[in-house]
Write an enzyme that holds these catalytic residues in place. Structure first.
Site, PDB file in Angstrom:
ATOM      1  N   ASP A 141       0.830  -1.204   0.000  1.00  0.00           N
ATOM      2  CA  ASP A 141       0.000   0.000   0.000  1.00  0.00           C
ATOM      3  C   ASP A 141       0.872   1.265   0.000  1.00  0.00           C
ATOM      4  OD1 ASP A 141      -2.213   1.664   0.074  1.00  0.00           O
ATOM      5  OD2 ASP A 141      -2.516   1.476   2.235  1.00  0.00           O
ATOM      6  N   HIS A 182      -3.201   0.729  11.729  1.00  0.00           N
ATOM      7  CA  HIS A 182      -2.990  -0.684  11.419  1.00  0.00           C
ATOM      8  C   HIS A 182      -1.513  -0.997  11.270  1.00  0.00           C
ATOM      9  CE1 HIS A 182      -3.985   1.728   7.770  1.00  0.00           C
ATOM     10  NE2 HIS A 182      -2.784   1.308   7.428  1.00  0.00           N
ATOM     11  N   ASP A 221      -1.920   8.764  10.316  1.00  0.00           N
ATOM     12  CA  ASP A 221      -2.515   8.150   9.127  1.00  0.00           C
ATOM     13  C   ASP A 221      -3.881   7.550   9.453  1.00  0.00           C
ATOM     14  OD1 ASP A 221      -2.046   7.060   6.319  1.00  0.00           O
ATOM     15  OD2 ASP A 221      -2.395   5.193   7.416  1.00  0.00           O
ATOM     16  N   GLU A 280      -4.567  13.012   9.292  1.00  0.00           N
ATOM     17  CA  GLU A 280      -4.997  12.661   7.939  1.00  0.00           C
ATOM     18  C   GLU A 280      -6.419  12.157   8.081  1.00  0.00           C
ATOM     19  OE1 GLU A 280      -5.322   9.930   4.248  1.00  0.00           O
ATOM     20  OE2 GLU A 280      -4.942   9.117   6.217  1.00  0.00           O
ATOM     21  N   HIS A 284      -0.633  11.870  -2.794  1.00  0.00           N
ATOM     22  CA  HIS A 284      -0.430  10.520  -3.345  1.00  0.00           C
ATOM     23  C   HIS A 284      -1.722   9.713  -3.366  1.00  0.00           C
ATOM     24  CE1 HIS A 284      -0.543   9.920   0.917  1.00  0.00           C
ATOM     25  NE2 HIS A 284      -0.553   8.614   0.754  1.00  0.00           N
TER      26      HIS A 284
HETATM   27  C1  GLC Z   1      -3.784   6.839   4.273  1.00  0.00           C
HETATM   28  C2  GLC Z   1      -2.713   6.909   3.217  1.00  0.00           C
HETATM   29  C3  GLC Z   1      -3.071   5.983   2.105  1.00  0.00           C
HETATM   30  C4  GLC Z   1      -3.197   4.594   2.667  1.00  0.00           C
HETATM   31  C5  GLC Z   1      -4.156   4.553   3.842  1.00  0.00           C
HETATM   32  C6  GLC Z   1      -4.049   3.277   4.603  1.00  0.00           C
HETATM   33  O1  GLC Z   1      -5.017   7.268   3.791  1.00  0.00           O
HETATM   34  O2  GLC Z   1      -2.569   8.212   2.749  1.00  0.00           O
HETATM   35  O3  GLC Z   1      -2.115   6.033   1.082  1.00  0.00           O
HETATM   36  O4  GLC Z   1      -3.687   3.740   1.662  1.00  0.00           O
HETATM   37  O5  GLC Z   1      -3.891   5.558   4.777  1.00  0.00           O
HETATM   38  O6  GLC Z   1      -2.843   3.255   5.332  1.00  0.00           O
HETATM   39  C1  GLC Z   2      -8.781   6.725   3.269  1.00  0.00           C
HETATM   40  C2  GLC Z   2      -7.887   6.274   2.170  1.00  0.00           C
HETATM   41  C3  GLC Z   2      -7.605   7.347   1.191  1.00  0.00           C
HETATM   42  C4  GLC Z   2      -8.874   7.939   0.703  1.00  0.00           C
HETATM   43  C5  GLC Z   2      -9.763   8.263   1.859  1.00  0.00           C
HETATM   44  C6  GLC Z   2     -11.098   8.749   1.420  1.00  0.00           C
HETATM   45  O1  GLC Z   2      -8.191   7.710   4.065  1.00  0.00           O
HETATM   46  O2  GLC Z   2      -6.691   5.881   2.698  1.00  0.00           O
HETATM   47  O3  GLC Z   2      -6.902   6.843   0.113  1.00  0.00           O
HETATM   48  O4  GLC Z   2      -8.585   9.103   0.015  1.00  0.00           O
HETATM   49  O5  GLC Z   2      -9.937   7.188   2.717  1.00  0.00           O
HETATM   50  O6  GLC Z   2     -11.824   7.755   0.782  1.00  0.00           O
END
Ligand code: GLC
Ligand code: GLC
Length: 661
Positions: free
Chosen positions: A150, A193, A296, A338, A407
């Site tokens: 991922d 996770h 995250d 995030e 990303h």
């Molecule tokens: C966050 C990251 C994304 C990843 C997800 C799960 O959203 O930005 O790239 O797939 O977490 O770790």
């Molecule tokens: C989670 C994912 C990310 C996506 C977001 C919204 O954070 O990791 O990739 O942008 O959910 O769906």
């Protein structure tokens, strides 16, 4: 000081008890002044720390043991903090707005794609400085699982660097180097996770009870089925469902909660042992020289039956406790959420009303990002203006990260009520945006791809690099000079808006030279199923080498962005601490907002259309600008666009207006 602090009698008693227990340890290893510093901060933040932990775990008979262990982890974290970082803590305590200042400009990359190893990254710091970067998010730093991971977000060891990048010493050296050059370092704390290869998960698979309790594990489908009735799938296309069956686990196999990919096991934060382990990891990373920890997937940390298991109130208690612990042990280190969630949930991550000063210092402003793209597709700023009404007028001690691309995918998480308020049907409008950005809508300038199209619901999100989504890819292919010009204007317009919106503007690697979509990912089996790789190209240093040629596309984009950065840095009005105001006016194609400070006001006017547009010039009066009005983005001299009481803007032109005496 004592009587300034509101501590409940229980907290006061707990504090005195802990102080008595831990003070000798600090006194033994630190000079009295250094130990005092810790205790002053501990007292200040003790209530902020203890209250949420009592709410989360207070019912447990072993709560006191866990609380003591958590506090002890903070003492150890402080003891392990290298001297230069303790000094930095002090510096930032006396400059608590360090991350809100106009000189903050962010950049984010995968080191592997930017340069190669961490040692190679060190060779390319000059480039970042040329751009004016003062905040660097280094993604994917820690050791991921082998194979599919991922994009680095499936970590098997939080205490070692991805061997392909180097080791912890190399990282420390890089971080020290960046610090010396005034660049703060952000890394991901993937706390929702671990990879299934992480030691904790492996021990859970082996049947160790303590470690089974680190995750959400179910013997059968009974509960998972109930949960799934209200969960949204995050990766419906590649990783449907939110649980994965592991046949090798005891009792003939078990179901594990895996919100994202099946190899990413969700941690169980109802277990205080997990809270404490993650705290130790936070301190460990911070003590290597990390300034900003990016939490995250923060919304997913707490699960509750009958909900979508996002943004639960316990998530905010967890964040509050982590923040208080950082403030006590290493106050120079801050948190970034995030949380890619709808607007009303989003602002809770940076603290609103009673939680001001108790949540993350930073959070991604995904609302603003989505509304920028919406504005480009519709040529209208109305939705963005509407959405701005929901945003806090003033943030105290926290700031948004304003960005255009990153990303991940673009998910159309604007509020349905806002769409309805401007007369759009939410479902149809999202379909339009998806069609527009995959180039299917007639006349679309964009080239992007679907992410996780869900045939069951018809939902999809969008991937692509900024330049490709903004029309540069098609324009270059058709060798159409006028279209190239418009695409560059779109790119610069969006950057001009994020630079002026407050908080930290964050540039995504490659956008500053107009890099296009990366189709090479389709040749890599580990990536081919995940279209987010479309916007994860390898840095093109050949293109970057053309950045000083002002006739090249790269040069036009790069110099345009550098100009915005320089201007931002040289005016106090770009400081995050400002009163925000958006304006309704007589032209839907044009965005207008103001930022007001004691040391000056700024009025931003941006044309979202490829045709010239005009707006009432009395916006300056409405924004409270006085004196001689100057556009900071014009070469020099006075503003010459006012004719007949209106400002005239060229295609995608942005004005940064200030009033001067
Ligand atoms: C966050 C990251 C994304 C990843 C997800 C799960 O959203 O930005 O790239 O797939 O977490 O770790
Ligand atoms: C989670 C994912 C990310 C996506 C977001 C919204 O954070 O990791 O990739 O942008 O959910 O769906």
């Amino acid at each position: 000081m004592h009587n300034l602090l509101q501590m409940s009698p229980e907290s006061r008693a707990a504090f005195e008890e802990l102080k008595e227990r831990e003070a000798p340890k600090l006194a033994q290893r630190f000079a009295p002044r250094d130990a005092d510093l810790f205790w002053v901060r501990a007292e200040r933040y003790f209530q902020d720390l203890r209250e949420p932990l009592v709410q989360l775990y207070g019912e447990r008979p072993d709560f006191a043991d866990y609380f003591n262990a958590i506090f002890d982890t903070a003492v150890e974290g402080y003891l392990a903090r290298p001297h230069p970082l303790r000094l930095l803590d002090l510096e930032r305590q006396i400059t608590p707005d360090w991350f809100e200042r106009p000189n903050m400009v962010g950049y984010v990359f995968y080191p592997q794609l930017y340069a190669g190893s961490l040692a190679d990254v060190r060779q390319h710091v000059d480039y970042l400085q040329e751009l004016g970067v003062t905040y660097l998010h280094i993604m994917s730093l820690l050791r991921p699982r082998p194979g599919k991971n991922d994009g680095g977000y499936a970590i098997m060891d939080y205490r070692s660097v991805d061997p392909e990048l180097g080791d912890m010493e190399t990282f420390q050296a890089l971080a020290a180097d960046l610090r010396e050059r005034g660049i703060a370092v952000c890394v991901d704390l993937v706390l929702n996770h671990t990879a299934l290869e992480h030691e904790w998960a492996q021990r859970a698979i082996a049947g160790e009870l303590d470690y089974l309790e680190y995750y959400h594990v179910f013997a059968d489908r009974a509960l998972p089925d109930v949960y799934e009735q209200t969960l949204t799938e995050i990766f419906p296309d590649e990783a449907p469902g939110s649980f994965t069956f592991y046949p090798e686990m005891t009792g003939g196999g078990q179901w594990v909660w895996t919100t994202f990919y099946s190899y990413q096991w969700d941690l169980n934060y109802t277990n205080p042992a997990v809270f404490r382990e993650m705290l130790e990891i936070m301190f460990f990373l911070a003590n290597q020289g990390v300034d900003v920890l990016r939490l995250d997937a923060a919304p997913f940390l707490w699960k509750r039956l009958g909900t979508d298991c996002q943004n639960q109130s316990e998530v905010f208690l967890l964040i509050q406790a982590y923040r208080a612990l950082l403030r006590i042990a290493m106050p120079g280190v801050i948190l970034k959420a995030e949380a890619i969630v709808p607007p009303d949930a989003l602002f809770r991550y940076i603290g609103v009303k009673t939680t001001v000063g108790k949540q993350c210092e930073l959070a991604y402003n995904n609302q603003h990002m989505v509304n920028l793209w919406n504005g480009l597709a519709t040529r209208e700023a109305t939705l963005m203006t509407k959405a701005m009404e929901r945003a806090p007028r003033l943030l105290v001690g926290s700031a948004p990260i304003n960005y255009i691309r990153n990303h991940d995918d673009i998910g159309w998480a604007m509020a349905n009520e806002d769409l309805q308020a401007i007369g759009a049907d939410p479902w149809a409008h999202r379909q339009f945006l998806n069609n527009f950005y995959t180039g299917q809508f007639p006349g679309s300038f964009a080239r992007g791809a679907f992410f996780q199209f869900n045939p069951r619901t018809g939902d999809a999100r969008i991937c692509g690099m900024t330049a490709s989504l903004a029309g540069l890819e098609i324009a270059l292919e058709q060798d159409d000079g006028a279209a190239i010009d418009l695409a560059i204007r779109r790119i610069l317009m969006m950057h001009a808006v994020i630079m002026a919106r407050g908080g930290i503007p964050l540039l995504y690697m490659g956008d500053e030279i107009g890099m296009l979509n990366n189709y090479d990912y389709l040749n890599h089996p580990d990536q081919a199923g995940d279209s987010r790789w479309l916007q994860r190209p390898r840095m093109d240093w050949e293109k970057a080498a053309r950045r000083h040629d002002l006739h090249s596309v790269e040069g036009r984009v790069f110099s345009g962005i550098c100009k915005l950065v320089e201007t931002r840095k040289s005016h106090p009005v770009f400081h995050n601490f400002a009163l925000f105001q958006q304006f309704n006016h007589d032209n839907h194609q044009v965005l207008a907002f103001a930022r007001k400070r004691h040391d000056g006001d700024l009025l931003v006017i941006a044309n979202f259309d490829e045709h010239p547009q005009s707006v009432e010039a009395n916006l300056t009066g409405r924004a409270g600008l006085t004196g001689h009005i100057r556009n900071l983005l014009a070469g020099h001299g006075t503003l010459d666009q006012v004719v007949g009481g209106r400002y005239y803007l060229e295609a995608y032109q942005v004005l940064w207006l200030v009033g001067e005496d």
